[in-house]
Design a protein around this motif. Structure first.
Motif, PDB file in Angstrom:
ATOM      1  N   ALA A  62     -66.705  -5.075  10.683  1.00 45.92           N
ATOM      2  CA  ALA A  62     -65.798  -5.563  11.733  1.00 45.92           C
ATOM      3  C   ALA A  62     -64.777  -4.500  12.116  1.00 45.92           C
ATOM      4  O   ALA A  62     -64.394  -4.376  13.300  1.00 45.92           O
ATOM      5  CB  ALA A  62     -65.092  -6.832  11.263  1.00 45.92           C
ATOM      6  N   ASP A  63     -64.308  -3.731  11.115  1.00 42.82           N
ATOM      7  CA  ASP A  63     -63.335  -2.677  11.414  1.00 42.82           C
ATOM      8  C   ASP A  63     -63.947  -1.620  12.326  1.00 42.82           C
ATOM      9  O   ASP A  63     -63.312  -1.121  13.264  1.00 42.82           O
ATOM     10  CB  ASP A  63     -62.855  -2.038  10.095  1.00 42.82           C
ATOM     11  CG  ASP A  63     -61.794  -0.987  10.349  1.00 42.82           C
ATOM     12  OD1 ASP A  63     -60.759  -1.312  10.995  1.00 42.82           O
ATOM     13  OD2 ASP A  63     -62.003   0.176   9.938  1.00 42.82           O
ATOM     14  N   PHE A  64     -65.217  -1.249  12.060  1.00 49.14           N
ATOM     15  CA  PHE A  64     -65.918  -0.266  12.901  1.00 49.14           C
ATOM     16  C   PHE A  64     -66.058  -0.787  14.330  1.00 49.14           C
ATOM     17  O   PHE A  64     -65.851  -0.054  15.306  1.00 49.14           O
ATOM     18  CB  PHE A  64     -67.299   0.011  12.293  1.00 49.14           C
ATOM     19  CG  PHE A  64     -68.214   0.785  13.214  1.00 49.14           C
ATOM     20  CD1 PHE A  64     -68.070   2.163  13.347  1.00 49.14           C
ATOM     21  CD2 PHE A  64     -69.199   0.123  13.946  1.00 49.14           C
ATOM     22  CE1 PHE A  64     -68.912   2.858  14.200  1.00 49.14           C
ATOM     23  CE2 PHE A  64     -70.025   0.822  14.800  1.00 49.14           C
ATOM     24  CZ  PHE A  64     -69.892   2.200  14.933  1.00 49.14           C
ATOM     25  N   ILE A  65     -66.420  -2.069  14.450  1.00 47.32           N
ATOM     26  CA  ILE A  65     -66.605  -2.657  15.779  1.00 47.32           C
ATOM     27  C   ILE A  65     -65.310  -2.643  16.576  1.00 47.32           C
ATOM     28  O   ILE A  65     -65.289  -2.327  17.771  1.00 47.32           O
ATOM     29  CB  ILE A  65     -67.153  -4.097  15.635  1.00 47.32           C
ATOM     30  CG1 ILE A  65     -68.566  -4.067  15.028  1.00 47.32           C
ATOM     31  CG2 ILE A  65     -67.165  -4.812  16.989  1.00 47.32           C
ATOM     32  CD1 ILE A  65     -69.133  -5.435  14.705  1.00 47.32           C
ATOM     33  N   GLU A  66     -64.211  -2.973  15.889  1.00 45.63           N
ATOM     34  CA  GLU A  66     -62.918  -3.015  16.588  1.00 45.63           C
ATOM     35  C   GLU A  66     -62.498  -1.623  17.066  1.00 45.63           C
ATOM     36  O   GLU A  66     -62.028  -1.450  18.193  1.00 45.63           O
ATOM     37  CB  GLU A  66     -61.862  -3.592  15.626  1.00 45.63           C
ATOM     38  CG  GLU A  66     -60.518  -3.810  16.311  1.00 45.63           C
ATOM     39  CD  GLU A  66     -59.524  -4.471  15.374  1.00 45.63           C
ATOM     40  OE1 GLU A  66     -58.311  -4.478  15.713  1.00 45.63           O
ATOM     41  OE2 GLU A  66     -59.957  -4.979  14.315  1.00 45.63           O
ATOM     42  N   LYS A  67     -62.702  -0.603  16.186  1.00 43.22           N
ATOM     43  CA  LYS A  67     -62.344   0.763  16.578  1.00 43.22           C
ATOM     44  C   LYS A  67     -63.235   1.279  17.702  1.00 43.22           C
ATOM     45  O   LYS A  67     -62.778   1.957  18.628  1.00 43.22           O
ATOM     46  CB  LYS A  67     -62.453   1.693  15.367  1.00 43.22           C
ATOM     47  CG  LYS A  67     -61.377   1.456  14.320  1.00 43.22           C
ATOM     48  CD  LYS A  67     -61.545   2.416  13.134  1.00 43.22           C
ATOM     49  CE  LYS A  67     -60.458   2.177  12.074  1.00 43.22           C
ATOM     50  NZ  LYS A  67     -60.631   3.096  10.929  1.00 43.22           N
ATOM     51  N   LEU A  68     -64.530   0.946  17.622  1.00 42.46           N
ATOM     52  CA  LEU A  68     -65.467   1.414  18.656  1.00 42.46           C
ATOM     53  C   LEU A  68     -65.129   0.794  20.014  1.00 42.46           C
ATOM     54  O   LEU A  68     -65.155   1.476  21.040  1.00 42.46           O
ATOM     55  CB  LEU A  68     -66.903   1.054  18.254  1.00 42.46           C
ATOM     56  CG  LEU A  68     -67.991   1.456  19.266  1.00 42.46           C
ATOM     57  CD1 LEU A  68     -67.984   2.967  19.490  1.00 42.46           C
ATOM     58  CD2 LEU A  68     -69.371   0.992  18.770  1.00 42.46           C
TER      59      LEU A  68
END
Length: 403
Positions: A352-358
């Motif tokens: 989820a953290d990767f998705i938010e940053k992307l």
């Protein structure tokens, strides 16, 4: 009154102009003695004998310079009138102007009605003109030009005349008051300025008018015939030489025309230098250009980039083999590599953290980014993929990077 009676026979011409209308009538200013169009000189020439009370009105068939120099038998004891009503006097060369000056100095008279006078004549008789409508040439624009003329002589029954079209604001600006008499004026911006003058020269005189349009068929049939009669009545009762200016000189004029360009350049110091520098530049260009030129360097075509063609070939191979899973894996690998290089994000853990940053760095919506990443995770776990899933993944990745 006699002229008015004579003009009645030309009434059918006026009726013809009215019936045919502007679309068929030639409204160009031609000033030709044989033209019955509105702005021809047919009527004024054919009624010249009535205006001058003389049967000796001669239509000049050769250039006036040739006539005065070689072909006329002028009796110095008798005066003559020279009349020319045209658009301009530019056809008069320096030699022609000199002969006209000599002709007048002997006791003859010259009547010139021009929109534009030659500079040689202006200099010799010491006058200048000003034409506020010199750039108006279109028929529709000329039609709007109106004017009021007045004659100074109070002996005339009528001295004020209104003209309803093609009247340029053209008048005499400067003149020698000791030798010049103002015979007529026109109204320009509320001021009366001279448009008809008499310049004494020797034993004779020049009668100059800046509105030749006043003597054309249209105005003679439009209630202003008295103006033309009054103006020409200033000339004495003598034989008339009427000049249509249709012939070029057989003698002096042709020779002058062949050299006048270079004479003009040589008459001005700056233009003379321009001519010499241009000639020297041309010679230098020819000199250096005559040297042997270097052979042209052959164009070497750069190596073609065959990467696209190779990729297309590989893609066609996969499509032919129906190996959709392999293509899906390569599309996923392409997507993750571009994310790492473009957004500097680690793709080791697609949480989820990767998705938010992307979503934040790419500018895409969080929901669409989450859907794309979850689709990649799901397809990566599958052992087989359909063509439809491959197409959907491809479009999602394209839309993502095109944001």
């Amino acid at each position: 009154m006699m002229l008015l009676q004579q003009l009645k026979k030309y009434a059918p011409l006026l009726l013809f102009f009215a019936l045919t209308g502007c679309n068929k009538t030639d409204w160009n200013e031609n000033f030709k003695e044989k033209e019955k169009s509105p702005f021809g000189n047919y009527i004024i020439y054919n009624e010249a004998s009535t205006l001058f009370n003389s049967d000796r009105v001669t239509l000049l068939k050769q250039n006036i310079y040739d006539y005065l120099m070689f072909e006329s038998l002028i009796d110095s004891a008798k005066t003559q009138n020279y009349v020319s009503i045209k658009h301009s006097g530019y056809k008069y060369t320096n030699g022609t102007t000199t002969e006209l000056l000599n002709f007048v100095a002997k006791g003859n008279n010259v009547f010139l009605a021009f929109n534009n006078f030659r500079d040689t004549l202006k200099t010799s008789l010491k006058f200048t003109t000003n034409n506020l409508d010199k750039d108006v040439y279109v028929i529709k624009a000329l039609k709007k030009l109106k004017g009021t003329f007045e004659l100074k002589n109070t002996q005339f029954s009528k001295t004020s005349f209104t003209f309803d079209r093609n009247i340029r604001r053209n008048y005499f600006l400067q003149y020698n008051k000791n030798s010049t008499s103002v015979l007529g004026t026109m109204e320009v911006d509320g001021e009366k300025v001279p448009n008809f003058i008499k310049i004494h020269h020797g034993k004779g005189a020049f009668y100059l008018h800046t509105q030749p349009i006043a003597f054309t068929n249209y105005n003679l049939l439009n209630g202003n015939e008295a103006y033309a009669a009054n103006v020409l009545s200033y000339l004495p009762n003598a034989p008339v030489i009427w000049d249509p200016q249709i012939k070029s000189s057989k003698y002096q004029d042709e020779k002058e025309d062949n050299t006048n360009v270079f004479k003009f350049f040589l008459a001005h110091k700056t233009l003379t230098w321009f001519l010499f520098v241009s000639l020297i530049g041309l010679l230098l260009f020819m000199l250096f250009n005559a040297r042997r030129k270097q052979r042209p360097i052959p164009i070497i075509e750069p190596l073609k980039n065959s990467t696209v063609a190779f990729t297309q070939t590989i893609a066609n191979l996969y499509l032919k083999e129906q190996d959709h899973k392999n293509l899906v894996d390569k599309k996923i690998a392409y997507f993750l590599e571009k994310v790492r290089s473009k957004y500097l994000l680690s793709t080791a853990n697609l949480n989820a953290d990767f998705i938010e940053k992307l979503a934040s760095k790419s500018g895409n919506e969080l929901q669409k980014t989450k859907y794309l990443v979850n689709t990649i995770i799901a397809l990566n776990k599958k052992l087989e993929c359909s063509e439809e899933e491959l197409v959907v993944l491809h479009k999602m990745i394209e839309n993502f990077f095109n944001k």
